[in-house]
Enzyme design. Sequence first.
Site, mmCIF file in Angstrom:
data_model
loop_
_atom_site.group_PDB
_atom_site.id
_atom_site.type_symbol
_atom_site.label_atom_id
_atom_site.label_comp_id
_atom_site.label_asym_id
_atom_site.label_seq_id
_atom_site.Cartn_x
_atom_site.Cartn_y
_atom_site.Cartn_z
ATOM 1 C CB ILE A 70 -0.958 0.000 1.208
ATOM 2 C CG1 ILE A 70 -1.902 -1.210 1.131
ATOM 3 C CG2 ILE A 70 -1.751 1.290 1.277
ATOM 4 C CD1 ILE A 70 -2.803 -1.359 2.346
ATOM 5 C CB VAL A 110 1.230 0.197 5.026
ATOM 6 C CG1 VAL A 110 -0.199 -0.227 5.316
ATOM 7 C CG2 VAL A 110 1.737 1.111 6.121
ATOM 8 C CG ASP A 135 1.793 12.575 14.016
ATOM 9 O OD1 ASP A 135 1.966 13.745 13.605
ATOM 10 O OD2 ASP A 135 2.224 11.573 13.426
#
Length: 452
Positions: free
Chosen positions: A14, A22, A133
């Site tokens: 991904i 990922v 974050d």
Amino acid sequence: MIPVLGRYKIVSEIGQGAMGTVYKAVDPIIDRTVAIKTINLNLSKQELEEYEARFQQEIKAAGRLNHPNIVTIYDVGKTEQVAYMAMEFLEGQELKDIIAGGKLLPIEQVVDIIAQVADGLWFAHQQDIVHRDVKPSNIMVLRGGIAKITDFGIARLPNSAVKTMTGLILGSPRYMSPEQVIGKSLDTRTDIFSLGVVLYEALTGMAPFDGDNVNAIMYATVNTTPPPPSTHNRGVPAMLDLIVAKAMAKSLDDRYQTVKEFADDLREVRRQLDAARPSVALKARSAPPPPRPHSSADILAPEVSTIPMAADAKLDKAPLKDDETTKPLGIAKGFDSFDATLRLASMTNQTEEFEEYITATQKMRAYRGKIEAGSPLAPATPPPPPPDEEPADVEPEQPRFKPIPRFVAPPPEAAKAAPAFPEGTSSNMPAIIAIVVLAIAAVALLVTLLVK
């Protein structure tokens, strides 16, 4: 690309992250598509300890959070080369890619997305978890407009073992709060500031704090106030300008104290935007006909009939038109009011109340003699007029039928004065008598037929 990771079969890659790669993978046991997030363990000992600690912290943080606007963690594992985490596979786009596309989203959609992110953060804050974050790349927008928060890798947990080292900045500089930049202690209000920055950028397509390098961005975050979003996007209402300014206030006391307050204000803006829009055409263009009101006649047995009473305002509310007239209903010849009264009294258990009326009627029907004046069965007669007053002129009642002339025998004197038959008719006497008898019988028959 590795073919297998633990029990998961890797399908495709991904993307690349700071901590690792990922992957899209499939869990063959339950045939579920998942996203595999990995940490590359080919690092120095110090880096490995730091990243592995952050990875474990993300697992603990996300594992405690079960909310529709937070990504779900399914499983964790570790091999010799990588540590990995299996999570919910999200089909959609990162908010970062949507903003980078160059086309601004509608104001209503931006408000919906940020309000959903605020809901997820509010749930995390109630668990004493601060994300630290919040940025567009950690917000996934799924099909249907559902937003989910990802990457709790640097989240602060109670009694966390991960400490911020001197000179090490955790987070993305463009979305950090002023207290995060200068290294102060953080609480949930740092996520509110970061989400305000994300809202600003989603509304305008521009970051509120920018610069040529990290130091310039950090200086702008602490010292400058960006112009309202409406200066870059005229479609932004004034209330959204106020919300963004309050969310990005430098002072903690001037900022929203909870992210729930932030979400409530966003939904109020959405309500006002919906109220200002013209209504769309309704699919239902006409109302269904009203139901016919049920009367007591609908409940009675089929053989029972009722007589409408148009003069009663309670039963007939509709006024008659000029050309309408009420017609009286006839009564059947076989109708017996006394028998009907007996049946009604028996059905309603009111025989005792009608006992006097029933007894008097039965006696009247059974009596065949002469009714004396003053008897209870005698019909009431009107009182005679006073002697000093002359009766009013009353037209005599016209008979319903024309009287039929009856045969009247002549007086005896007339019979003696004139013979019944002239002389010479003695021989015709039997014939004359027969004719007279037949005439009398015919008249009697005619009278009988007319009377009936």
